[in-house]
Design an enzyme around this catalytic site. Structure first.
Site, PDB file in Angstrom:
ATOM      1  N   GLY A  70       0.775  -1.237   0.000  1.00 44.03           N
ATOM      2  CA  GLY A  70       0.000   0.000   0.000  1.00 44.03           C
ATOM      3  C   GLY A  70       0.806   1.286   0.000  1.00 44.03           C
ATOM      4  N   TRP A  72       2.611   2.792  -2.418  1.00 42.24           N
ATOM      5  CA  TRP A  72       2.347   3.637  -3.585  1.00 42.24           C
ATOM      6  C   TRP A  72       0.926   4.195  -3.530  1.00 42.24           C
ATOM      7  CZ3 TRP A  72       4.639   3.015  -9.063  1.00 42.24           C
ATOM      8  CH2 TRP A  72       6.039   3.026  -8.976  1.00 42.24           C
ATOM      9  N   ASP A  90      -4.732  -5.962  -5.893  1.00 41.89           N
ATOM     10  CA  ASP A  90      -3.667  -6.945  -5.721  1.00 41.89           C
ATOM     11  C   ASP A  90      -4.304  -8.293  -5.398  1.00 41.89           C
ATOM     12  OD1 ASP A  90      -1.273  -8.428  -4.661  1.00 41.89           O
ATOM     13  OD2 ASP A  90      -0.356  -6.461  -4.860  1.00 41.89           O
ATOM     14  N   ASP A 106      -7.789 -10.431  -9.266  1.00 46.22           N
ATOM     15  CA  ASP A 106      -6.899 -10.648 -10.397  1.00 46.22           C
ATOM     16  C   ASP A 106      -7.225  -9.605 -11.462  1.00 46.22           C
ATOM     17  OD1 ASP A 106      -5.699 -11.558 -12.765  1.00 46.22           O
ATOM     18  OD2 ASP A 106      -5.856 -13.658 -12.163  1.00 46.22           O
ATOM     19  N   ASP A 131       4.063  -0.900  -9.158  1.00 48.55           N
ATOM     20  CA  ASP A 131       5.364  -1.302  -8.612  1.00 48.55           C
ATOM     21  C   ASP A 131       5.388  -2.827  -8.491  1.00 48.55           C
ATOM     22  OD1 ASP A 131       7.927  -0.673  -7.642  1.00 48.55           O
ATOM     23  OD2 ASP A 131       7.269  -0.865  -5.568  1.00 48.55           O
ATOM     24  N   LYS A 171       7.525  -0.764 -12.810  1.00 47.40           N
ATOM     25  CA  LYS A 171       8.875  -1.232 -12.529  1.00 47.40           C
ATOM     26  C   LYS A 171       9.243  -2.358 -13.478  1.00 47.40           C
ATOM     27  CE  LYS A 171       9.509  -3.543  -8.678  1.00 47.40           C
ATOM     28  NZ  LYS A 171       9.606  -3.664  -7.217  1.00 47.40           N
TER      29      LYS A 171
END
Length: 262
Positions: A70, A72, A90, A106, A131, A171
């Protein structure tokens, strides 16, 4: 004296664990994150990306893919303000973040997309941030390949859900195939670059792909293909074969099943 393999393995693990503890104890970003109430040191990576590129604006609607734990999401809430909207998603359950909507699901499944649409209502997404990282195996080639696929998946989701003019950041670990992701992004955004925040660990090979001004539709010879299709074509062109067949030798990583690479 001859040490047995099990003893050697345990000794290595203890050594790695001690080194990890010592590095984290000395980590100023981790200490500062804890002091400021951020859930992870990675919050400072997004803050540094935001300081340089200004991807998030007051009042924006933002989707955070792979939001656990959490950090970000917390930064995104700060940047968009009270008139903004932040949605985190997530597979792992993430503790509630004040000012954000957090979904366990998902991102590649229709019901999760529908839930995001219900939260957005009439709003359009202005930015997608990610990220996302695989559960690391310790084998760099495997970890880098899985990370690359996850980041490309996030790019496809962003381009499907986000309004023209929007921004995307994800990322990715440096390594084989990264140019395929970069090229796919350049077909979809007018400005694409890479950025390494100083908050990243010195020894880390991670970088962030920063994409601005999403185009109304992709350009280039493969405009009708997905970013994942583009990546797979690029991997094939450099001699990396990606198997598509179902296999019992699959592992659940991140948001979808990815085949193990030998």
């Amino acid at each position: 004296m001859i040490l047995d393999p099990i003893h050697n393995s345990m000794s290595r693990r203890r050594s790695m664990s001690k080194r990890w503890y010592q590095e984290n104890k000395r980590d100023p970003w981790r200490r500062d994150a804890r002091a400021k109430g951020y859930r992870a040191r990675s919050a400072y990576k997004l803050k540094q990306i935001q300081e340089k590129f200004r991807l998030l604006r007051r009042g924006d609607a933002v989707l955070d893919i792979g939001c656990h734990p959490g950090g970000w999401t917390q930064v995104a809430v700060e940047e968009v303000g009270g008139d903004g909207l932040v949605i985190g998603v997530d597979l792992l359950a993430t503790s509630a973040v004040e000012g954000a909507e957090v979904i366990v699901g998902d991102i590649t499944e229709g019901e999760t997309i529908e839930r995001i649409g219900e939260i957005l209502r009439e709003r359009e997404l202005n930015a997608v941030i990610s990220d996302i990282s695989p559960r690391l195996t310790g084998r760099y080639d495997t970890d880098q390949a899985i990370s690359l696929e996850l980041s490309t998946m996030a790019l496809d989701v962003a381009c499907e859900l986000m309004a023209p003019g929007g921004s995307f950041v994800t990322k990715v670990f440096q390594g084989a195939g990264i140019e395929g992701l970069v090229d796919a992004a350049k077909q979809r955004f007018s400005t694409v670059g890479r950025f390494a925040p100083t908050a990243s660990r010195t020894a880390s090979s991670e970088t962030y792909l920063v994409c601005q001004n999403k185009l109304p539709k992709p350009k280039g010879s493969h405009a009708g293909a997905s970013a994942m299709d583009h990546l797979r074509q690029h991997l094939a062109s450099i001699g990396i074969v990606v198997e598509n067949e179902d296999s019992e030798d699959e592992q659940r990583v991140g948001f979808r099943k990815l085949q193990k690479r030998e």
